[in-house]
Design a protein around this motif. Structure first.
Motif, PDB file in Angstrom:
ATOM      1  N   ILE A 151      -4.715   1.478  14.745  1.00  0.00           N
ATOM      2  CA  ILE A 151      -3.712   0.858  13.911  1.00  0.00           C
ATOM      3  C   ILE A 151      -3.097   1.849  13.028  1.00  0.00           C
ATOM      4  O   ILE A 151      -2.343   1.758  12.141  1.00  0.00           O
ATOM      5  CB  ILE A 151      -4.448  -0.041  12.983  1.00  0.00           C
ATOM      6  CG1 ILE A 151      -5.648   0.679  12.249  1.00  0.00           C
ATOM      7  CG2 ILE A 151      -5.009  -1.246  13.748  1.00  0.00           C
ATOM      8  CD1 ILE A 151      -6.390  -0.431  10.923  1.00  0.00           C
ATOM      9  N   ILE A 152      -3.233   3.108  13.147  1.00  0.00           N
ATOM     10  CA  ILE A 152      -2.779   4.308  12.213  1.00  0.00           C
ATOM     11  C   ILE A 152      -1.118   4.190  12.471  1.00  0.00           C
ATOM     12  O   ILE A 152      -0.549   4.325  11.506  1.00  0.00           O
ATOM     13  CB  ILE A 152      -3.451   5.607  12.614  1.00  0.00           C
ATOM     14  CG1 ILE A 152      -4.959   5.837  12.003  1.00  0.00           C
ATOM     15  CG2 ILE A 152      -2.627   6.863  11.904  1.00  0.00           C
ATOM     16  CD1 ILE A 152      -5.574   7.034  12.345  1.00  0.00           C
ATOM     17  N   PRO A 153      -0.804   4.201  13.909  1.00  0.00           N
ATOM     18  CA  PRO A 153       0.784   4.426  13.712  1.00  0.00           C
ATOM     19  C   PRO A 153       1.715   3.201  13.022  1.00  0.00           C
ATOM     20  O   PRO A 153       2.313   3.587  12.474  1.00  0.00           O
ATOM     21  CB  PRO A 153       1.029   4.400  15.258  1.00  0.00           C
ATOM     22  CG  PRO A 153      -0.264   4.961  15.895  1.00  0.00           C
ATOM     23  CD  PRO A 153      -1.194   4.362  15.097  1.00  0.00           C
TER      24      PRO A 153
ATOM     25  N   GLY B  45       0.776  -1.067  -0.103  1.00  0.00           N
ATOM     26  CA  GLY B  45       0.158   0.241   0.063  1.00  0.00           C
ATOM     27  C   GLY B  45       0.905   1.151  -0.072  1.00  0.00           C
ATOM     28  O   GLY B  45       0.542   2.283  -0.807  1.00  0.00           O
ATOM     29  N   GLY B  46       1.903   1.316   0.796  1.00  0.00           N
ATOM     30  CA  GLY B  46       2.877   2.484   0.911  1.00  0.00           C
ATOM     31  C   GLY B  46       3.489   2.377  -0.573  1.00  0.00           C
ATOM     32  O   GLY B  46       3.834   3.684  -0.982  1.00  0.00           O
TER      33      GLY B  46
ATOM     34  N   LEU C 215      -4.271   5.405   4.535  1.00  0.00           N
ATOM     35  CA  LEU C 215      -5.626   5.372   4.574  1.00  0.00           C
ATOM     36  C   LEU C 215      -6.285   4.302   3.976  1.00  0.00           C
ATOM     37  O   LEU C 215      -7.314   3.728   4.687  1.00  0.00           O
ATOM     38  CB  LEU C 215      -5.848   6.844   3.636  1.00  0.00           C
ATOM     39  CG  LEU C 215      -7.394   6.918   3.415  1.00  0.00           C
ATOM     40  CD1 LEU C 215      -8.396   7.092   4.544  1.00  0.00           C
ATOM     41  CD2 LEU C 215      -7.756   8.081   2.190  1.00  0.00           C
ATOM     42  N   PHE C 216      -5.730   3.823   3.000  1.00  0.00           N
ATOM     43  CA  PHE C 216      -6.353   2.473   2.495  1.00  0.00           C
ATOM     44  C   PHE C 216      -6.302   1.285   3.139  1.00  0.00           C
ATOM     45  O   PHE C 216      -7.201   0.420   3.214  1.00  0.00           O
ATOM     46  CB  PHE C 216      -5.772   2.438   0.788  1.00  0.00           C
ATOM     47  CG  PHE C 216      -6.155   3.511  -0.199  1.00  0.00           C
ATOM     48  CD1 PHE C 216      -7.142   4.198  -0.104  1.00  0.00           C
ATOM     49  CD2 PHE C 216      -5.149   3.788  -1.042  1.00  0.00           C
ATOM     50  CE1 PHE C 216      -7.424   5.476  -0.854  1.00  0.00           C
ATOM     51  CE2 PHE C 216      -5.270   4.781  -1.838  1.00  0.00           C
ATOM     52  CZ  PHE C 216      -6.604   5.630  -1.586  1.00  0.00           C
ATOM     53  N   VAL C 217      -5.035   1.219   3.771  1.00  0.00           N
ATOM     54  CA  VAL C 217      -4.838   0.214   4.606  1.00  0.00           C
ATOM     55  C   VAL C 217      -5.812   0.176   5.945  1.00  0.00           C
ATOM     56  O   VAL C 217      -6.315  -0.900   6.145  1.00  0.00           O
ATOM     57  CB  VAL C 217      -3.290   0.272   5.361  1.00  0.00           C
ATOM     58  CG1 VAL C 217      -3.086  -0.761   6.438  1.00  0.00           C
ATOM     59  CG2 VAL C 217      -2.384  -0.414   4.021  1.00  0.00           C
TER      60      VAL C 217
END
Length: 249
Positions: A193-195, A98-99, A109-111
């Motif tokens: 899960i963002i970080p 994704g990155g 965002l998509f992850v």
């Protein structure tokens, strides 16, 4: 107002469906899960979800994404939701992808969309299939835990999401056995899960220099995650200290 409130609660919480009526539904869910997991291993999808395969196919993936951006985003989110929903291996590789394909910000965002969707599906499946049986067998012992978890569900779940020592799929399944509200679970998952997602999505931008996933999860990174997880527990500690202080007076 009281009557109106009671009517809303009655509509929002329909009577529980008898176990006999739910049995066919549970069988269908189990069959779908079994077919999905069998297909994953039969078609050896796991081989494609490896660091080596990602590096080998990076030019083709970039070309496809550049020519079909919206389709690539949709396929990525659906794939991520499927992997996490079925508790299959490969989420870390998908986060790197994704990155690599969408950049650090949009990749995160998509992850997040895919992982939160899949985690919620896994949570609901565990609740639908297992919670009644677990409560019937261990209800007396689990009752104090259920009450404590429900009162501080957001902080507890945030801690579990932030600290990568707890496997993602285990948290999904175990949370489904608790009384935590679905909205609280989704919020804690999406934020918590963002970080970790950003760290791996950012690393995906340097895909060519990565030879092992251990290079990403360095001790300093893990320490930062643990610190964030402990900070999520601060509201619970503060609440308990406040109660003890009031009791002392």
């Amino acid at each position: 107002m009281m009557l109106h409130h009671e009517m809303i609660e009655e509509v929002a919480a329909p009577p529980a469906m008898p176990a006999q009526a739910r049995a066919p539904g549970k069988l269908i869910v189990l069959l779908v899960l079994a077919l999905g997991i069998t297909a994953f291993f039969y078609f050896d999808v796991g081989r494609a979800l490896s660091l080596g395969a990602l590096k080998e196919n990076r030019d083709r993936l970039l070309a496809f994404t550049g020519a079909n951006y919206a389709t690539a985003v949709a396929l990525f989110i659906v794939s991520y939701a499927t992997v996490t929903g079925l508790s299959l291996p490969g989420a870390v590789i998908l986060t790197l992808a994704g990155g690599f394909l969408f950049g650090s910000i949009f990749g995160t965002l998509f992850v997040n969309l895919g992982a939160t969707t899949g985690a919620t599906l896994s949570f609901l499946v565990a609740r639908y299939l297992l919670r009644d049986a677990v409560e019937q067998k261990f209800g007396k012992w689990l009752s104090p835990f259920q009450e404590g978890f429900a009162k501080n569900a957001l902080s507890y779940l945030m801690t579990l999401r932030l600290i990568p020592l707890f496997p993602f799929f285990v948290v999904n399944l175990v949370s489904g056995l608790t009384h935590v509200r679905v909205g609280t679970y989704i919020m804690a998952t999406a934020i918590g899960i963002i970080p970790g997602s950003f760290v791996y999505a950012y690393a995906g931008r340097q895909l060519g220099t990565i030879n092992s996933l251990k290079e990403i999860a360095s001790p300093s990174v893990l320490a930062a995650f643990i610190l964030l997880g402990l900070l999520a527990l601060v509201p619970i500690v503060y609440k308990k200290l406040s109660v003890n202080k009031q009791d002392g007076h």
